[in-house]
Write an enzyme that holds these catalytic residues in place. Sequence first.
Site, PDB file in Angstrom:
ATOM      1  N   ASP A 259       0.859  -1.173   0.000  1.00 31.41           N
ATOM      2  CA  ASP A 259       0.000   0.000   0.000  1.00 31.41           C
ATOM      3  C   ASP A 259       0.902   1.231   0.000  1.00 31.41           C
ATOM      4  O   ASP A 259       2.085   1.153   0.359  1.00 31.41           O
ATOM      5  CB  ASP A 259      -0.873  -0.024   1.257  1.00 31.41           C
ATOM      6  CG  ASP A 259      -1.712   1.218   1.405  1.00 31.41           C
ATOM      7  OD1 ASP A 259      -2.521   1.506   0.517  1.00 31.41           O
ATOM      8  OD2 ASP A 259      -1.539   1.911   2.437  1.00 31.41           O
ATOM      9  N   LEU A 260       0.359   2.399  -0.388  1.00 34.73           N
ATOM     10  CA  LEU A 260       1.173   3.615  -0.459  1.00 34.73           C
ATOM     11  C   LEU A 260       0.762   4.654   0.595  1.00 34.73           C
ATOM     12  O   LEU A 260       1.524   4.977   1.487  1.00 34.73           O
ATOM     13  CB  LEU A 260       1.086   4.208  -1.868  1.00 34.73           C
ATOM     14  CG  LEU A 260       1.637   3.329  -2.994  1.00 34.73           C
ATOM     15  CD1 LEU A 260       1.391   3.973  -4.352  1.00 34.73           C
ATOM     16  CD2 LEU A 260       3.120   3.041  -2.783  1.00 34.73           C
ATOM     17  N   ASP A 261      -0.461   5.188   0.482  1.00 37.79           N
ATOM     18  CA  ASP A 261      -0.905   6.249   1.386  1.00 37.79           C
ATOM     19  C   ASP A 261      -0.952   5.749   2.831  1.00 37.79           C
ATOM     20  O   ASP A 261      -1.554   4.712   3.118  1.00 37.79           O
ATOM     21  CB  ASP A 261      -2.290   6.752   0.989  1.00 37.79           C
ATOM     22  CG  ASP A 261      -2.289   7.443  -0.363  1.00 37.79           C
ATOM     23  OD1 ASP A 261      -1.243   8.007  -0.745  1.00 37.79           O
ATOM     24  OD2 ASP A 261      -3.339   7.415  -1.042  1.00 37.79           O
TER      25      ASP A 261
ATOM     26  N   ASP B 242      -1.240  -0.282   5.974  1.00 34.49           N
ATOM     27  CA  ASP B 242      -1.590   0.309   7.269  1.00 34.49           C
ATOM     28  C   ASP B 242      -3.024   0.038   7.685  1.00 34.49           C
ATOM     29  O   ASP B 242      -3.377   0.232   8.845  1.00 34.49           O
ATOM     30  CB  ASP B 242      -1.388   1.828   7.219  1.00 34.49           C
ATOM     31  CG  ASP B 242      -2.447   2.509   6.359  1.00 34.49           C
ATOM     32  OD1 ASP B 242      -3.323   3.211   6.907  1.00 34.49           O
ATOM     33  OD2 ASP B 242      -2.421   2.311   5.131  1.00 34.49           O
TER      34      ASP B 242
END
Length: 242
Positions: free
Chosen positions: A11-13, A180
């Site tokens: 995941d990024l954000d 996250d």
Amino acid sequence: MTFTVRAITLDLDDTVWPIAPAIDRAEAALDAWLQRHVPGAAARWPLEARQRLRSQVDLDRPHLAHDMTTQRRWMLERMLEEAGEDPALAEDAYEAYFAARCEVEHYGDSVPALDRLAARVPLAALSNGNACLRRIGLIHLFRFQLGAGEHGAPKPDPGIFHAACEQLGCPPAQVLHVGDDLETDIAGAHRAGLRTCWINRNGDGPHGRHPAGLPGPDLEFPTLAALADWLDAAHPQESPRP
């Protein structure tokens, strides 16, 4: 716990960078563009009104709620049209917004950790957001980037995880998904058959953040650096990939 990891999806954000400052920056950039080019629309659509409209857009077009780029462009066209401006200006307005949205501030450990992880196994970005790794300058560390808008459905839908595994050429059980969010990342990847790692940067305990009935992560670390440490320790005999 140790297990085979042949590839990692990330995941990024709020995993590689915090999303809130990037969105604040993007909204400020859009405000500045509107005030400069279409002041009437700027007056008609201050931030709170835009936020309400953005929520309404997903209600009006739920079949596209996973595609943030398409929804944002349509929202801007609607804003301009309702303000009596040329909706063709929406593309320039979107570029002002999106350029700032991609000006992310990485967590301090992120880039060094990604360098270490990418030296060991292939990485793929798997995001419900629409950040562009090419603009951000990290695409060289990833085999590919797959977003919900491109795929046609968001995490936790198992299809997006399976599509990433297929593109990586690895069975799901040998792919570690890192993120996250306990529902979209951890539970979603678990149901798709992947191993999971929760990046818990806030130090939150399981109570209060872990929804009842959802599977827990295979791994939990406060940073990506700690994950890189685990990968080095769990696979000490493996040579870095070329």
